[in-house]
Write an enzyme that holds these catalytic residues in place. Structure first.
Site, short mmCIF file in Angstrom:
data_model
loop_
_atom_site.label_atom_id
_atom_site.label_comp_id
_atom_site.label_asym_id
_atom_site.label_seq_id
_atom_site.Cartn_x
_atom_site.Cartn_y
_atom_site.Cartn_z
N ASP A 1 21.22 15.27 14.41
CA ASP A 1 21.91 14.90 13.18
C ASP A 1 23.23 15.65 13.05
O ASP A 1 23.31 16.85 13.36
CB ASP A 1 21.00 15.23 11.99
CG ASP A 1 21.61 14.86 10.66
OD1 ASP A 1 21.70 13.66 10.38
OD2 ASP A 1 22.00 15.78 9.91
N GLU B 1 14.14 20.65 31.61
CA GLU B 1 12.84 21.18 32.04
C GLU B 1 11.72 20.18 31.78
O GLU B 1 10.69 20.20 32.46
CB GLU B 1 12.54 22.48 31.31
CG GLU B 1 13.46 23.64 31.62
CD GLU B 1 13.10 24.86 30.79
OE1 GLU B 1 11.92 24.98 30.41
OE2 GLU B 1 14.00 25.67 30.51
#
Length: 525
Positions: A206, A248
């Site tokens: 956001d 990851e």
């Protein structure tokens, strides 16, 4: 807890259809009038039948709901109105079993004034350096520290009883974090890991360009460069660190980045930063062939240097619904008027929204569909005494707010509250049941049937680039792979280009087999 997503990325996000869920208004599972995770879980078969690849959830975290959940008090807890963390984990897993990934919303610019950090800062603890506290200007410190204005109207500063002021680029209940502080950065990286370890496949960021502030907090002087809080260079270090975390887990980002400068915009999409960003140029474009083509060309050109896919969206939880917007004489985007006081031809708006759906779903890149767009919902007029959006109050009533696009969905025409659940937290307009999903599912000519068919047929356009075809004025025509998309935005019917099969149309052809105005068609070459 769900298993972490493997650290692989198959590129699903490059061409995904992603459905935005505003939980509070999606479906009410416990009958209290507020949408919840139980309601979403019950509707997962509907979403699977629609054919979407992922769900983007607007904030579902613990919140006082002063700004629809974008005032987060605890990122590691689900708001009790929506359910529990265990339910969220089940939802993520159940959706994944249906082939639907989950994207959550992160609000890094600010937290709720009920967040433990801010409450500790107000109590005189050491936490004030995590925010932006400053003495005021004027003889008695009675003036805000600078001239910054809130996105919701009025000064971006609120004074405390002790005389200090704190910064909030949005509502006073949303104090801005100090992203120059390492604890703020570490906390957000930990939050990302928390959700990735629960199987979340991506994060929507956001207000992604607002986090960093000039430490001097200078006035916003016209023409100042760089801007004291928009698109500052130090932001990119934040997103590089985030990208390392996401990699990851094989997770992805989509940023809310409102920037007029194409080169500056593209910097957020470099290979070691955000994967994608919302394309607001297309959303805000009026129903005009030349301007839409320019928007499409510019968007693709902006993304090409960094190898990022474009995103296409017609509406979201902050924007007047497409049917209403396209049904106006002036079809451009206007925050100020929303759906109020502007005559709207809903029949015209619906025809154009159907055509726009086929246009957006044929373009290269990812497509975001806001809940209810697949039902053709118009903007709703909310009684003044029922408006909850802080934009309305902060503007002194001149802005009607965003609640008109957040009215709870109609699911079943013959049930109370159109099958949403209990009495909705926002009132549903008279006749709302006419848009109910169960009724549309039985109608092959409905907006829902059109979206289902378009999403199913979308792979016909393949993964290749867009090539424009010669077309009359007011007509957009392009090919990708072996499929063609033609959209007639003119007033008169046009002949279709040569093709072997008509795949889908947003409205019927005329008796001569021509494409009428405000209508789109998909063809096989």
């Amino acid at each position: 807890m769900g298993q972490p997503t493997p650290a692989t990325d198959d590129g699903w996000w490059r061409s995904a259809v992603i459905y935005q869920v505003y939980v509070r208004s999606f479906a009410d599972g416990d009958g209290d009038g507020t949408g919840d995770l139980a309601g979403v879980r019950a509707r997962l078969p509907y979403l699977a039948e629609l054919g979407v690849d992922a769900l983007w959830f607007t904030p579902w975290y613990r919140s006082p709901m002063k700004d629809g959940g974008y005032d987060v008090a605890d990122y590691r807890a689900i708001d009790p109105a929506f359910g529990t963390l265990a339910e969220a984990e089940k939802l993520i897993a159940e959706a994944r079993e249906l082939g639907i990934r989950t994207i959550v919303d992160i609000v890094p610019n600010h937290v709720s004034d009920q967040h433990p950090w801010f409450r500790a800062a107000l109590a005189g603890g050491p936490g004030r350096e995590l925010f932006h506290f400053r003495p005021g200007r004027g003889e008695q410190g009675e003036l805000p520290p600078n001239d910054w204005q809130s996105e919701f109207g009025g000064p971006a500063w609120t004074r405390l009883p002790d005389g200090d002021w704190y910064l909030h680029l949005f509502a006073p209940e949303q104090p801005d974090l100090n992203w120059a502080h390492p604890a703020v950065r570490q906390e957000h990286e930990d939050i990302l890991r928390f959700w990735f370890e629960r199987g979340v496949a991506g994060v929507r960021v956001d207000s992604a360009a607002l986090l960093a502030k000039d430490p001097e907090l200078p006035d916003v002087t016209e023409g100042r460069a760089p801007h004291p809080y928009v698109d500052r260079d130090e932001l990119h270090d934040v997103y590089r660190a985030w990208r390392a975390v996401a990699d990851e887990y094989g997770a992805v980002f989509v940023g809310e980045v409102w920037l007029p400068d194409a080169e500056r915009f593209a910097r957020y999409l470099r290979p070691d930063e955000l994967h994608t960003a919302f394309n607001f140029s297309f959303l805000t474009c009026p129903w005009d062939a030349d301007r839409l083509r320019t928007s499409i060309d510019d968007t693709l050109a902006e993304h090409a240097p960094v190898g990022a896919p474009a995103t296409w969206v017609l509406c979201n939880h902050d924007v007047t619904r497409t049917v209403t917007r396209y049904g106006r004489a002036d079809t451009g985007f206007d925050f100020a008027t929303k759906a109020f006081g502007t005559p709207t031809d809903l029949a015209l708006g619906t025809r154009r929204a159907r055509a726009a759906a086929l246009l957006s779903l044929a373009l290269p890149g990812a497509v975001y569909v806001y809940q209810g767009e697949e039902l053709g919902l118009p903007e709703a007029d909310i009684p003044l005494d029922r408006i909850e959006d802080p934009m309305h109050a902060r503007s002194g009533g001149t802005d009607p707010g965003r609640d008109g696009c957040r009215v709870p969905l109609p699911w079943a025409a013959g049930e109370p509250h159109a099958g949403f659940g209990g009495e909705p937290w926002l009132p549903q307009p008279d006749g709302w049941a006419a848009y109910a999903a169960d009724r549309q599912a039985e109608d092959p000519g409905s907006m829902l049937s059109l979206y289902r068919a378009a999403i199913r047929l979308r792979p016909e356009f393949g993964d290749g680039p867009l090539t424009w075809l010669p077309a009359p004025d007011g007509v957009l025509a392009f090919t990708r792979a072996d499929a063609l998309c033609v959209v007639n935005l003119a007033d008169t019917p046009v002949d279709l280009p040569a093709h072997t099969e008509l795949l889908l149309h947003s409205g019927p052809l005329d008796t001569a087999g021509r494409l009428p105005g405000d209508t789109a068609v998909w063809l096989r070459a």
